[in-house]
Every structure is written in structure tokens, then in C-alpha cells.
Design a protein around this motif. Structure first.
Motif, PDB file in Angstrom:
ATOM      1  N   SER A   8       0.840  -1.194   0.000  1.00 26.64           N
ATOM      2  CA  SER A   8       0.000   0.000   0.000  1.00 26.64           C
ATOM      3  C   SER A   8       0.878   1.247   0.000  1.00 26.64           C
ATOM      4  O   SER A   8       1.992   1.245   0.529  1.00 26.64           O
ATOM      5  CB  SER A   8      -0.914   0.011   1.229  1.00 26.64           C
ATOM      6  N   VAL A   9       0.371   2.297  -0.586  1.00 25.76           N
ATOM      7  CA  VAL A   9       1.110   3.560  -0.665  1.00 25.76           C
ATOM      8  C   VAL A   9       0.460   4.549   0.302  1.00 25.76           C
ATOM      9  O   VAL A   9      -0.672   4.987   0.090  1.00 25.76           O
ATOM     10  CB  VAL A   9       1.085   4.123  -2.097  1.00 25.76           C
ATOM     11  N   PRO A  10       1.151   4.907   1.399  1.00 21.42           N
ATOM     12  CA  PRO A  10       0.573   5.849   2.381  1.00 21.42           C
ATOM     13  C   PRO A  10       0.599   7.277   1.854  1.00 21.42           C
ATOM     14  O   PRO A  10       1.363   8.126   2.322  1.00 21.42           O
ATOM     15  CB  PRO A  10       1.489   5.673   3.601  1.00 21.42           C
ATOM     16  N   LEU A  11      -0.251   7.513   0.857  1.00 22.26           N
ATOM     17  CA  LEU A  11      -0.245   8.827   0.215  1.00 22.26           C
ATOM     18  C   LEU A  11      -1.218   9.778   0.882  1.00 22.26           C
ATOM     19  O   LEU A  11      -0.906  10.953   1.119  1.00 22.26           O
ATOM     20  CB  LEU A  11      -0.592   8.651  -1.271  1.00 22.26           C
ATOM     21  N   PHE A  12      -2.402   9.310   1.210  1.00 22.67           N
ATOM     22  CA  PHE A  12      -3.431  10.182   1.769  1.00 22.67           C
ATOM     23  C   PHE A  12      -3.601   9.993   3.290  1.00 22.67           C
ATOM     24  O   PHE A  12      -3.834  10.957   4.014  1.00 22.67           O
ATOM     25  CB  PHE A  12      -4.768   9.925   1.064  1.00 22.67           C
ATOM     26  N   ASP A  13      -3.528   8.748   3.721  1.00 25.19           N
ATOM     27  CA  ASP A  13      -3.730   8.467   5.151  1.00 25.19           C
ATOM     28  C   ASP A  13      -2.421   8.000   5.758  1.00 25.19           C
ATOM     29  O   ASP A  13      -1.946   6.890   5.493  1.00 25.19           O
ATOM     30  CB  ASP A  13      -4.810   7.384   5.314  1.00 25.19           C
ATOM     31  N   ARG A  14      -1.831   8.839   6.579  1.00 25.84           N
ATOM     32  CA  ARG A  14      -0.603   8.479   7.276  1.00 25.84           C
ATOM     33  C   ARG A  14      -0.830   8.318   8.784  1.00 25.84           C
ATOM     34  O   ARG A  14       0.117   8.328   9.561  1.00 25.84           O
ATOM     35  CB  ARG A  14       0.476   9.533   7.017  1.00 25.84           C
ATOM     36  N   ASN A  15      -2.083   8.227   9.169  1.00 26.62           N
ATOM     37  CA  ASN A  15      -2.462   7.964  10.572  1.00 26.62           C
ATOM     38  C   ASN A  15      -1.954   9.040  11.524  1.00 26.62           C
ATOM     39  O   ASN A  15      -1.725   8.790  12.716  1.00 26.62           O
ATOM     40  CB  ASN A  15      -1.929   6.586  11.015  1.00 26.62           C
ATOM     41  N   LYS A  16      -1.809  10.265  11.023  1.00 29.22           N
ATOM     42  CA  LYS A  16      -1.250  11.324  11.865  1.00 29.22           C
ATOM     43  C   LYS A  16      -2.169  11.674  13.026  1.00 29.22           C
ATOM     44  O   LYS A  16      -1.703  11.935  14.147  1.00 29.22           O
ATOM     45  CB  LYS A  16      -0.988  12.582  11.015  1.00 29.22           C
ATOM     46  N   GLY A  17      -3.482  11.687  12.781  1.00 31.13           N
ATOM     47  CA  GLY A  17      -4.401  12.025  13.870  1.00 31.13           C
ATOM     48  C   GLY A  17      -4.362  11.015  14.992  1.00 31.13           C
ATOM     49  O   GLY A  17      -4.333  11.374  16.180  1.00 31.13           O
ATOM     50  N   ALA A  18      -4.344   9.726  14.647  1.00 30.19           N
ATOM     51  CA  ALA A  18      -4.300   8.693  15.682  1.00 30.19           C
ATOM     52  C   ALA A  18      -2.992   8.730  16.451  1.00 30.19           C
ATOM     53  O   ALA A  18      -2.955   8.512  17.675  1.00 30.19           O
ATOM     54  CB  ALA A  18      -4.501   7.314  15.048  1.00 30.19           C
ATOM     55  N   ILE A  19      -1.889   9.030  15.754  1.00 35.94           N
ATOM     56  CA  ILE A  19      -0.596   9.132  16.435  1.00 35.94           C
ATOM     57  C   ILE A  19      -0.600  10.306  17.413  1.00 35.94           C
ATOM     58  O   ILE A  19      -0.140  10.187  18.562  1.00 35.94           O
ATOM     59  CB  ILE A  19       0.539   9.282  15.399  1.00 35.94           C
ATOM     60  N   SER A  20      -1.135  11.442  16.977  1.00 43.44           N
ATOM     61  CA  SER A  20      -1.192  12.610  17.857  1.00 43.44           C
ATOM     62  C   SER A  20      -2.067  12.338  19.071  1.00 43.44           C
ATOM     63  O   SER A  20      -1.739  12.726  20.199  1.00 43.44           O
ATOM     64  CB  SER A  20      -1.712  13.823  17.088  1.00 43.44           C
ATOM     65  N   ALA A  21      -3.202  11.658  18.853  1.00 37.76           N
ATOM     66  CA  ALA A  21      -4.088  11.339  19.966  1.00 37.76           C
ATOM     67  C   ALA A  21      -3.395  10.397  20.963  1.00 37.76           C
ATOM     68  O   ALA A  21      -3.499  10.575  22.181  1.00 37.76           O
ATOM     69  CB  ALA A  21      -5.374  10.706  19.450  1.00 37.76           C
ATOM     70  N   ALA A  22      -2.699   9.391  20.451  1.00 35.28           N
ATOM     71  CA  ALA A  22      -2.004   8.452  21.340  1.00 35.28           C
ATOM     72  C   ALA A  22      -0.910   9.158  22.124  1.00 35.28           C
ATOM     73  O   ALA A  22      -0.714   8.876  23.316  1.00 35.28           O
ATOM     74  CB  ALA A  22      -1.425   7.300  20.522  1.00 35.28           C
ATOM     75  N   ARG A  23      -0.188  10.064  21.500  1.00 34.59           N
ATOM     76  CA  ARG A  23       0.864  10.799  22.214  1.00 34.59           C
ATOM     77  C   ARG A  23       0.264  11.712  23.279  1.00 34.59           C
ATOM     78  O   ARG A  23       0.837  11.870  24.359  1.00 34.59           O
ATOM     79  CB  ARG A  23       1.695  11.598  21.213  1.00 34.59           C
TER      80      ARG A  23
END
Length: 412
Positions: free
Chosen positions: A294-309
Motif C-alpha cells: 500500500s502507498v501511504p499517500l493520503f492516510d498516514r495515521n497522523k491524527g491517531a498518532i497525535s491522539a495516542a501521544r
């Protein structure tokens, strides 16, 4: 027990006490099981069952986290039922393949670690729930015992007041006291009788609460094994890492594991496939294999990472706060326990002094050397001293329960 009832002075009073208890107590008393016996049944209380169920759920999630992703099976047919030269199925190519997602970059290990960390935190919360239930049970048991003692003290106070009133009436009949003293004595008897009714209601309510919390099938009507007289150790235990801090540390660790999981989810998904292709026209077959990424072009899970941090920062802040608060709370609880032990000892000495003072005052009243007002004041001091001794013991139990909660153990 801290009250001594064997003085000759109380012979008449105890006859009244025995008669009163016989009249107001049930014909057959069912004593509550000892505190140690009730502690053995903690596993059946709703709070403990809830904590156990949550732990089972966390362990099940940890077990599920170890499962590998399921493969996919694909069956495809190409070049069939078209126009010439692909009419019918004679020129068809049939492919059967199996695809398996590959968890690279440590994704599976991170997922397992996060689930295991959550299970470890749930186990500590289960232990905390058990100690909290044990502490609540100890406090309710002690309150029921104290309510029973206060009722017995009220009955005895009534008997003493009646005995004093009888002595006053005898003096009035001899002309040594005015009739007003008799009215005052009767008023004191009625007030003491009202206290008996009130303490009896409090005792019955405390017994009912104990039976409900301990989940007893039979109603409780008495307590034979004392918890109020059990003195906890005044010396502080060496608790380097209290249970509340352990829970906060486990939750902070679980939050850190969740950050790793969310960060690795942003990596490309890799799937390997292996299959067999059948060439109908040539009556032959060949292997097929491939890799899809898969190519992480549009969804890089940034929101979930920020929430977890952010959740990790919150857990670390709670841990820092708890480390400071728990140590302060534990020092305060230890100080309260030490003070309650000293207070109980002083209250017992006060009871002994008040009993001797009343004995001398009653003898002086019978001899005409002191007045009714002085006798009433000394009797009130005796009643207050005995109730103070009960209150001191309840305070000692509360201090031990609080200290046990902070240490993560069963009280006493």
C-alpha cells in the motif's frame, strides 16, 4: 473490652440492662461471621466480580493480539466466454492464489505489547478493587459493632439514670429533697429512654447494611468477634511503590505502547501472494507469485498518532501527580493512625477515671454529701467518656482502612 462492668455499684443497673435487652432483642440472635471469614468471600461481591470480568476481557484481548492476520483465497478466470478467439472456456486461464498479509516493521510485536500492558494494568486495578472492598467491609463491620456498643451503652445509661432517679425519689419521700428534683429525675429518665430508641434504630440499620454488603443470607443481630478492639501496628511498613503508583505506571506504559502501535500503522501494508494458473488452451499450468504494497499517500495515521501521544502525556502527568500525592497521603494516614492509637489509649484511661468518679459520687450522694446536680454531671461525664472510647476506636479503624488502601493490602 474497654468497658468494665463488674463493679458492685452496677448490680441494680445490670438487672435493668438484662431485662431491657431481653425485651428488645430477638429470641434467637444470629451473630455476624468474623471479619476474616467475610474477607474470604470477597470474590463473590459485585465490585470484585466486575473487576475480575474486566481483567478477563483484557487478558482475552491480549490473547487475541497474538493471532496472525487471516489469509485470503482468490479464484479468477480470464479470457473466457468472449469473442473469437476466446469463445467458450477453451482458451481460459484460471488462477487460484493465496494472499497473506505480512506484519513487518514490528507491527505484531507492538500490538501484542500494547494488549499485554493493558492486561497488566487491569490486573492491578483488580487488586485495587479487592483491597477497596476489603476496606469498605472492615469499616462497615466496625460501624455495626460500634452501633451495637452504643446501644448497649445507652441501655446501661438508662439503667443508671433510673437507679439515680429511684434514689432521688427516696430522698424526696424522706423530705431531704424538694419535689422539683423528682421531676428533673423523671425528665432525665425519659431523655435516656429516647436515646435507647435512637441507638437501637441505628444498630438495626448498621446490621442490615453489614448483611447487605457482606451478602449474608441471614440477618445479623449481633457481633461476637470484635474488630474495634483489634489494634493495628503503629509502625509504618516499607512501601516503596504504593499500589496507586503501580497502576499509574502501568497505564503510562500502556499509553506508550499505544503510541508505538499507531506509529507503525502508518507504515505500508505488505501482502504476499502465491498461486497456480491453469492454461486451458495448452492444458498446462504455472505458478504465480507477487507482492502488493500500500502507498501511504493520503492516510498516514497522523491524527491517531497525535491522539495516542496526547494520552501518553496525560498518563505521565497523572503518574507524576500521584507519586507526590500518594506519599503525602500515606504520611498523613500513618500520622492519623498513630494519633488514633494514642487517642484510644487516653479514652480508655478516661473511662476508668469516670467510672471511679461515678462510684464515689454515688456513694457521696447516698450519704447526702453531694447534690443531685453533681451526681448528674458526673454520670453524664461517664456516659460521654464511654461513647468517646467507642468513637476513638472507630477513628482508629478508619485510619487503618485508609492506610491499607494506600498500601494495597487488606486492613488488619
Amino acid at each position: 473490652m474497654f468497658m468494665s462492668f463488674d463493679r458492685p455499684l452496677y448490680a441494680v443497673g445490670f438487672a435493668v440492662v438484662a431485662t431491657t435487652i431481653t425485651l428488645v432483642s430477638p429470641a434467637r440472635a444470629e451473630p455476624a461471621p468474623p471479619y476474616e471469614t467475610l474477607i474470604e468471600y470477597l470474590d463473590r461481591t459485585p465490585a470484585t466480580l466486575e473487576a475480575e470480568a474486566l481483567l478477563d476481557a483484557a487478558n482475552a484481548r491480549a490473547q487475541q493480539a497474538r493471532a496472525l492476520p487471516n489469509p485470503s483465497v482468490t479464484l479468477e478466470a480470464e479470457n473466457a466466454y468472449g469473442r473469437a478467439p476466446f469463445t467458450g472456456y477453451d482458451a481460459a486461464e484460471t488462477t487460484f492464489s493465496v494472499s497473506q498479509p505480512l506484519e513487518l516493521w514490528g507491527q505484531r510485536g507492538a500490538r501484542i505489547g500494547a494488549a499485554r500492558a493493558e492486561a497488566d494494568a487491569a490486573a492491578l486495578r483488580r487488586d485495587q478493587s479487592r483491597w477497596a472492598v476489603a476496606g469498605r467491609l472492615a469499616l462497615i463491620y466496625a460501624e455495626a459493632e460500634a452501633a451495637s456498643l452504643q446501644y448497649e451503652l445507652a441501655v446501661e445509661a438508662l439503667s443508671l439514670t433510673q437507679a439515680d432517679a429511684s434514689a432521688v425519689i427516696a430522698l424526696i419521700e424522706e423530705g431531704r429533697e424538694p419535689a422539683l428534683r423528682g421531676i428533673q429525675a423523671e425528665s432525665e429518665v425519659e431523655a435516656a429512654r429516647a436515646v435507647v430508641d435512637e441507638t437501637q434504630a441505628n444498630r438495626d440499620a448498621a446490621f442490615a447494611r453489614l448483611a447487605a454488603v457482606a451478602m449474608l443470607t441471614e440477618p445479623v443481630t449481633s457481633i461476637e468477634t470484635s474488630l474495634l478492639d483489634r489494634a493495628p501496628s503503629p509502625f509504618a511498613q516499607d512501601v516503596r511503590n504504593p499500589l496507586a503508583v503501580q497502576i499509574a505506571e502501568a497505564e503510562a506504559d500502556a499509553a506508550g505502547q499505544s503510541v508505538t502501535v499507531e506509529r507503525l500503522r502508518a507504515r505500508p501494508d505488505v501482502t504476499a501472494s502465491l498461486g497456480v494458473r491453469r492454461f486451458q488452451e495448452y492444458d498446462s499450468q504455472a505458478l504465480t507469485f507477487g507482492i502488493s504494497v500500500s502507498v501511504p499517500l493520503f492516510d498516514r495515521n497522523k491524527g491517531a498518532i497525535s491522539a495516542a501521544r496526547a494520552e501518553q502525556r496525560a498518563a505521565e502527568a497523572r503518574l507524576t501527580s500521584l507519586k507526590l500525592e500518594v506519599q503525602a497521603d500515606r504520611s498523613a494516614a500513618q500520622a492519623r493512625l498513630n494519633a488514633s492509637i494514642t487517642r484510644t489509649r487516653a479514652a480508655d484511661n478516661g473511662v476508668a477515671s469516670a467510672e471511679e468518679a461515678y462510684r464515689l459520687a454515688r456513694a457521696g450522694f447516698d450519704a447526702g454529701r453531694i447534690s443531685q446536680l453533681e451526681l448528674r454531671s458526673i454520670r453524664s461525664a461517664l456516659i460521654a467518656a464511654r461513647n468517646t472510647a467507642v468513637d476513638a476506636r472507630i477513628a482508629r479503624v478508619r485510619a487503618e482502612v485508609e492506610l491499607a488502601r494506600l498500601d494495597g493490602r487488606t486492613p488488619f
